[in-house]
Design an enzyme around this catalytic site. Structure first.
Site, PDB file in Angstrom:
ATOM      1  N   TYR A   1      33.453  38.278  42.369  1.00  0.00           N
ATOM      2  CA  TYR A   1      34.870  37.797  42.358  1.00  0.00           C
ATOM      3  C   TYR A   1      35.577  38.969  43.281  1.00  0.00           C
ATOM      4  CZ  TYR A   1      39.478  36.420  40.796  1.00  0.00           C
ATOM      5  OH  TYR A   1      40.790  36.024  40.833  1.00  0.00           O
TER       6      TYR A   1
ATOM      7  N   SER B   1      43.944  38.478  44.862  1.00  0.00           N
ATOM      8  CA  SER B   1      43.904  39.066  43.487  1.00  0.00           C
ATOM      9  C   SER B   1      44.203  40.558  43.461  1.00  0.00           C
ATOM     10  CB  SER B   1      42.577  38.759  43.029  1.00  0.00           C
ATOM     11  OG  SER B   1      42.485  39.352  41.820  1.00  0.00           O
TER      12      SER B   1
END
Length: 267
Positions: free
Chosen positions: A163, A150
């Site tokens: 995350y 990400s």
């Protein structure tokens, strides 16, 4: 992805592959699966929810499905046995499953369960999947592991610490595996999405600051077609986050990122 000059995805041909994408019942994973099928690949989609798998096979004939819970080691082993028994020519693994949770680490009871679930899904899941398939992939003349990190692996969003951490770990895992597998037939390619209009967070699908899903997939396949040896697949929208430290404006990147609503920063 198709190209008259280039016919490879990393070490993978753009057509004629057999691709397993656990965690591809929606969002980026499903969009990639459908595009890969359209390019002439055999695609197996994995997911927990039987009703979603049944819907995919009904709506997209030719897509194969297997039930798998990537948080459960036994489920991974069972699914791997099924996939390899039914598709012994498997040569591409895309561990796609991931969750994103907003967490408050200032609250004594506000984060631990979420953090543990995120690590189990986003980090241990891909590790266990790679472990389940690596020996098979090493027997193939041309194989690819495509990890999914990400933009938040490189700049932190304040409200999603676990995350961010898991995606940073996936980035370094990808770098390390690439070194270990150098000289084998297995190539490691890392997909680094920016914020994309999916259901990763509630409301993200409608966020105007997130990238449209089809535009993201189109750009990803264009990168693959024109840069067959790429190791990190980066659309333009993610480079602001990816290269802040290299450009010397990391603090500004973090400040800008955290001035956005969470839906515009998620990936």
């Amino acid at each position: 992805m198709a190209s008259a000059q280039v016919d490879r995805l990393g070490a993978m041909h753009t057509t004629g592959n057999t691709v397993f994408i656990p965690g591809a019942t929606s969002g980026i994973g499903l969009a990639l699966a459908l595009r890969l099928q359209a390019e002439g690949n055999t695609v197996i989609v994995g997911g927990r929810r039987t009703e979603l798998l049944e819907r995919i096979t009904a709506e997209h004939p030719g897509i194969h499905v297997v039930r798998i819970d990537t948080t459960d080691p036994d489920s991974i082993r069972t699914a791997a046995q099924q996939v390899l028994a039914e598709h012994p020519d498997l040569d591409v693994l895309v561990p796609m499953a991931g969750i994103m949770r907003i967490e408050d680490w200032t609250s004594p009871d506000g984060f631990l369960a979420s953090a543990e679930e995120t690590v189990n899904t986003n980090l241990l899941g891909p590790i266990r999947l790679i472990a389940a398939f690596i020996e098979h992939l090493r027997t193939r003349p041309d194989a690819t592991i495509m990890t999914v990190s990400s933009g938040l692996a490189f700049a932190p969003l304040r409200v999603t610490p676990s995350y961010n951490a898991t995606k940073a770990a996936i980035h370094m895992l990808s770098e390390s595996l690439r070194l270990q597998l150098a000289g084998t037939g297995v190539r490691v390619v890392e997909l680094e999405p920016p914020s994309v209009r999916t259901d990763l967070l509630p409301g993200q699908r409608d966020s105007q600051s997130a990238m449209p899903l089809q535009a993201f997939v189109d750009e990803v396949f264009d990168i693959i077609a024109t840069r067959p040896d790429v190791t990190e697949i980066q659309v333009e929208n993610v480079k602001f986050l990816r290269y802040g430290e290299a450009r010397g404006d990391y603090d500004d990147v973090v400040a800008t990122l955290n001035s956005l609503d969470p839906h515009g920063a998620a990936s």
